[in-house]
Design an enzyme around this catalytic site. Structure first.
Site, PDB file in Angstrom:
ATOM      1  N   GLU A 243      38.943  31.478  42.057  1.00 38.34           N
ATOM      2  CA  GLU A 243      39.197  31.718  43.485  1.00 38.34           C
ATOM      3  C   GLU A 243      38.732  30.459  44.210  1.00 38.34           C
ATOM      4  O   GLU A 243      37.528  30.255  44.395  1.00 38.34           O
ATOM      5  CB  GLU A 243      38.389  32.926  43.978  1.00 38.34           C
ATOM      6  CG  GLU A 243      38.786  34.267  43.386  1.00 38.34           C
ATOM      7  CD  GLU A 243      40.065  34.825  43.999  1.00 38.34           C
ATOM      8  OE1 GLU A 243      40.718  34.114  44.781  1.00 38.34           O
ATOM      9  OE2 GLU A 243      40.404  35.973  43.668  1.00 38.34           O
ATOM     10  N   CYS A 277      37.039  30.868  53.291  1.00 34.56           N
ATOM     11  CA  CYS A 277      38.169  30.351  52.494  1.00 34.56           C
ATOM     12  C   CYS A 277      39.479  30.699  53.162  1.00 34.56           C
ATOM     13  O   CYS A 277      40.453  29.966  53.041  1.00 34.56           O
ATOM     14  CB  CYS A 277      38.108  30.908  51.076  1.00 34.56           C
ATOM     15  SG  CYS A 277      38.063  32.701  51.003  1.00 34.56           S
TER      16      CYS A 277
HETATM   17  P1  NAD Z   1      31.107  24.825  45.105  1.00 32.09           P
HETATM   18  O1  NAD Z   1      32.312  24.595  44.278  1.00 32.09           O
HETATM   19  O2  NAD Z   1      30.300  23.658  45.497  1.00 32.09           O
HETATM   20  O3  NAD Z   1      30.090  25.821  44.358  1.00 32.09           O
HETATM   21  C1  NAD Z   1      30.470  27.112  43.963  1.00 32.09           C
HETATM   22  C2  NAD Z   1      29.526  27.585  42.858  1.00 32.09           C
HETATM   23  O4  NAD Z   1      29.739  26.790  41.703  1.00 32.09           O
HETATM   24  C3  NAD Z   1      28.047  27.447  43.189  1.00 32.09           C
HETATM   25  O5  NAD Z   1      27.365  28.553  42.668  1.00 32.09           O
HETATM   26  C4  NAD Z   1      27.650  26.189  42.452  1.00 32.09           C
HETATM   27  O6  NAD Z   1      26.280  26.124  42.122  1.00 32.09           O
HETATM   28  C5  NAD Z   1      28.498  26.291  41.210  1.00 32.09           C
HETATM   29  N1  NAD Z   1      28.768  25.035  40.511  1.00 32.09           N
HETATM   30  C6  NAD Z   1      28.830  23.792  41.013  1.00 32.09           C
HETATM   31  N2  NAD Z   1      29.133  22.892  40.035  1.00 32.09           N
HETATM   32  C7  NAD Z   1      29.278  23.612  38.894  1.00 32.09           C
HETATM   33  C8  NAD Z   1      29.613  23.269  37.532  1.00 32.09           C
HETATM   34  N3  NAD Z   1      29.866  22.016  37.172  1.00 32.09           N
HETATM   35  N4  NAD Z   1      29.680  24.265  36.623  1.00 32.09           N
HETATM   36  C9  NAD Z   1      29.453  25.544  36.990  1.00 32.09           C
HETATM   37  N5  NAD Z   1      29.127  25.924  38.245  1.00 32.09           N
HETATM   38  C10 NAD Z   1      29.056  24.974  39.195  1.00 32.09           C
HETATM   39  O7  NAD Z   1      31.599  25.653  46.368  1.00 32.09           O
HETATM   40  P2  NAD Z   1      30.719  26.106  47.627  1.00 32.09           P
HETATM   41  O8  NAD Z   1      30.476  24.935  48.490  1.00 32.09           O
HETATM   42  O9  NAD Z   1      29.573  26.935  47.188  1.00 32.09           O
HETATM   43  O10 NAD Z   1      31.741  27.105  48.347  1.00 32.09           O
HETATM   44  C11 NAD Z   1      32.717  26.704  49.235  1.00 32.09           C
HETATM   45  C12 NAD Z   1      34.073  26.636  48.558  1.00 32.09           C
HETATM   46  O11 NAD Z   1      34.402  27.893  47.993  1.00 32.09           O
HETATM   47  C13 NAD Z   1      35.196  26.335  49.517  1.00 32.09           C
HETATM   48  O12 NAD Z   1      36.092  25.444  48.909  1.00 32.09           O
HETATM   49  C14 NAD Z   1      35.851  27.673  49.724  1.00 32.09           C
HETATM   50  O13 NAD Z   1      37.202  27.633  50.126  1.00 32.09           O
HETATM   51  C15 NAD Z   1      35.716  28.268  48.378  1.00 32.09           C
HETATM   52  N6  NAD Z   1      35.823  29.719  48.456  1.00 32.09           N
HETATM   53  C16 NAD Z   1      36.926  30.311  47.948  1.00 32.09           C
HETATM   54  C17 NAD Z   1      37.070  31.686  48.074  1.00 32.09           C
HETATM   55  C18 NAD Z   1      38.272  32.396  47.533  1.00 32.09           C
HETATM   56  O14 NAD Z   1      38.202  33.603  47.423  1.00 32.09           O
HETATM   57  N7  NAD Z   1      39.346  31.728  47.183  1.00 32.09           N
HETATM   58  C19 NAD Z   1      36.078  32.429  48.698  1.00 32.09           C
HETATM   59  C20 NAD Z   1      34.961  31.778  49.199  1.00 32.09           C
HETATM   60  C21 NAD Z   1      34.837  30.423  49.067  1.00 32.09           C
END
Ligand code: NAD
Length: 524
Positions: A243, A277
């Site tokens: 997602e 999002c």
């Molecule tokens: P992010 O990608 O920075 O982090 C998301 C999660 O992934 C965090 O828990 C982080 O610690 C973890 N993570 C980071 N690097 C990783 C790796 N290499 N391996 C495994 N895990 C890792 O995103 P964010 O800043 O926390 O959230 C914002 C983003 O999420 C925006 O792009 C938003 O659009 C998206 N989002 C999407 C939805 C959806 O349903 N499509 C919903 C909410 C947020």
């Protein structure tokens, strides 16, 4: 990979109130071995949880729902302290969403997960009973973001748990405390300690989870991280739901109600300070309504109350951290430098706190600007004009993202026709964002916005693997397609094919006669 994982060992993470900068708690990141141990405990506990049966698991969900309802304000305030959003939003977009997701699963999980007969159409296999069996994957890993720190992991976890999986959740490093609150609530409701566990930490902890023995991963986060996760998962063929980000367009057609659509645009762009999002990230308005629409949006935006989320008047809170604010600011500055008009906001709000920014309305934006191409994730409403419906669709689809979109019109049929032409996982006609709270609706994107679905029936299907079970009803009979073929079998089969599929009746009858010989065939 090993070096990647070893980094995890001794790091500390801080949970910080984004409105005040106050450190709420220091936590230690789970090490690689702690993550692996959590997954091993989950694996060991999962069988008994599965054996408990769906009715008892539904009863646990009901208890969770009651407890969450009783603690709604406490949980909402905890979300506000860690993620910044107004308490009213924490109640509507987080607590309510989870209560209703539980309602959906309580009412439907039994029906959706039970064995399903699969009648056969093929004459050759008529004497068999087909059954679709839905089995839990085992241990589902969930990696979640900070922007909806409760509703995202909770809705995913509830679906995974009711289907009989154990869950290991790695929440965002910015919102660990909310995840720990979720853990306490689930345990208090009767989910065994090892069946739902939280491992706190940052990206490296998430990476450790991917490399552990989980059987499925549900990831919500940015496109960049999603791609890294997809690559890591591919190495071990770990099934994933991704997602990811969005750049949702809002199309205001020439017959739209300007007052209603402008209120929607303002809420859709600024809810959770634009860190959603499904935010309205791009707004396109028919030329005939453009100026009145901008005027209405500007007036409404200027009235918004920007303050700490715990203040009961709050409408827009802070951004989550300086890094997000910097990205956001760069997009706004790029748009200004390329000629967009700032009608409201356009600057930080340091008097309120380091992470605050005035809700901003930008007019005359173009697709050459970063603000119309990249995920901005902050309090801005960029607006552009279009000449006709075809141009509106073209602009909406001119994006690497495809999460959701909205169409605004007084003509429902026209809106639905337009909706079919838009490349997005969800298209709403005359509403924005609220699809996330419709528990029946599948949530997920196309293009760079991800793959797979959460929520509703299709989200529940992601939490099980499908097994096809087939039982032959004539155990004493050899199948006609087995050896030995002999010299006539090909001709008999040709007749059998003619009998069923030939264009003309005569051909079918002749085929039937030829096929009949198959029953007298000598077999090994
Ligand atoms: P992010 O990608 O920075 O982090 C998301 C999660 O992934 C965090 O828990 C982080 O610690 C973890 N993570 C980071 N690097 C990783 C790796 N290499 N391996 C495994 N895990 C890792 O995103 P964010 O800043 O926390 O959230 C914002 C983003 O999420 C925006 O792009 C938003 O659009 C998206 N989002 C999407 C939805 C959806 O349903 N499509 C919903 C909410 C947020």
């Amino acid at each position: 990979m090993a070096t990647d994982l070893q980094v995890v060992a001794v790091r500390r993470i801080s949970s910080v109130n984004p409105a005040t900068g106050e450190v709420l708690r220091e936590l230690e990141s789970a090490s690689v071995s702690e993550v692996q141990a959590a997954v091993a405990r989950a694996e060991a506990a999962q069988t008994a949880w599965c054996d408990l049966g769906i009715s008892k698991r539904i009863a646990v969900l009901r208890e969770f729902q009651c407890r969450l309802h009783e603690k709604k304000i406490e949980i909402a305030e905890a979300i506000t302290r860690e993620a910044g959003k107004p308490v009213a939003e924490a109640l509507t977009t987080e607590v309510l969403v989870v209560l209703d997701a539980a309602r959906f699963l309580i009412d439907n999980a039994y029906r959706l997960l039970r064995d399903e007969p699969l009648p056969h159409g093929n004459l050759v296999t008529k004497l068999k009973r087909g059954l679709l069996v839905r089995e839990p994957h085992g241990v589902v890993g969930i990696i979640s973001p900070w922007n909806y720190p409760f509703s995202i992991p909770a809705t995913e976890a509830l679906a995974a748990l009711v289907a009989g999986n154990a869950v290991v959740l790695k929440p965002s490093e910015f919102t660990s405390l909310v995840a720990l609150d979720l853990e306490s609530l689930l345990h208090a409701a009767g989910v065994p300690g090892n069946v739902f566990q939280v491992v706190v930490g940052d990206g490296a902890t998430g990476a450790a989870l991917i490399h552990s023995h989980i059987n499925k991963l549900v990831f919500t986060g940015s496109v960049g991280t999603g791609k890294r996760i997809a690559a890591a998962a591919a190495e071990r063929l770990l099934p994933v739901v991704l997602e990811l980000g969005g750049k949702d367009p809002m199309l205001v057609l020439d017959d739209a109600d300007v007052d209603v659509a402008s209120s929607a645009a303002v809420w859709g762009a600024f809810v959770n300070a634009g860190q959603t999002c499904l935010s309205v990230e791009r707004c396109y308005v028919h030329r005939s309504l453009y100026e009145p629409f901008l005027e209405a949006c500007t007036e409404k935006t200027k009235k918004l109350i920007v303050t700490h989320g715990l203040d009961h008047n709050a409408e827009v809170g802070p951004l989550i951290h300086q890094r997000q604010l910097t990205i956001f600011e760069e997009h706004v500055e790029d748009a200004k430098a390329r000629g967009s008009r700032v009608l409201a906001g356009g600057s930080r709000y340091p008097e309120m706190g380091a992470n605050f920014y005035h809700p901003t309305v930008l007019a005359d934006v173009t697709h050459e600007m970063r603000i119309m191409r990249e995920e901005t994730f902050g309090p801005v409403l960029p607006v552009a004009a279009f000449e006709d419906d075809d141009e509106a669709v073209k602009l909406a689809n001119d994006s690497e993202f495809g999460l959701a979109a909205s169409v605004w019109t007084r003509d429902r049929a026209r809106g639905e026709r337009m909706a079919r032409r838009i490349q997005a996982g969800t298209v709403m006609v005359n509403d924005v964002v609220s699809c996330f709270g419709i528990s029946e609706a599948p949530h997920g994107g196309m293009k760079s916005s991800g793959m797979g679905r959460t929520h509703g029936r299709f989200g529940l299907e992601e939490m099980v693997r499908l097994k096809y079970m087939d039982t032959d009803l004539m155990p004493g009979m050899k199948k006609v397609w087995w050896y030995e073929y002999g010299s006539n079998f090909a001709r008999q089969m040709e007749g059998f094919l003619d009998m069923q599929f030939a264009r003309r009746l005569g051909e079918r009858l002749r085929g039937t006669l030829r096929a009949a010989g198959v029953l007298k065939r000598k077999q090994l």
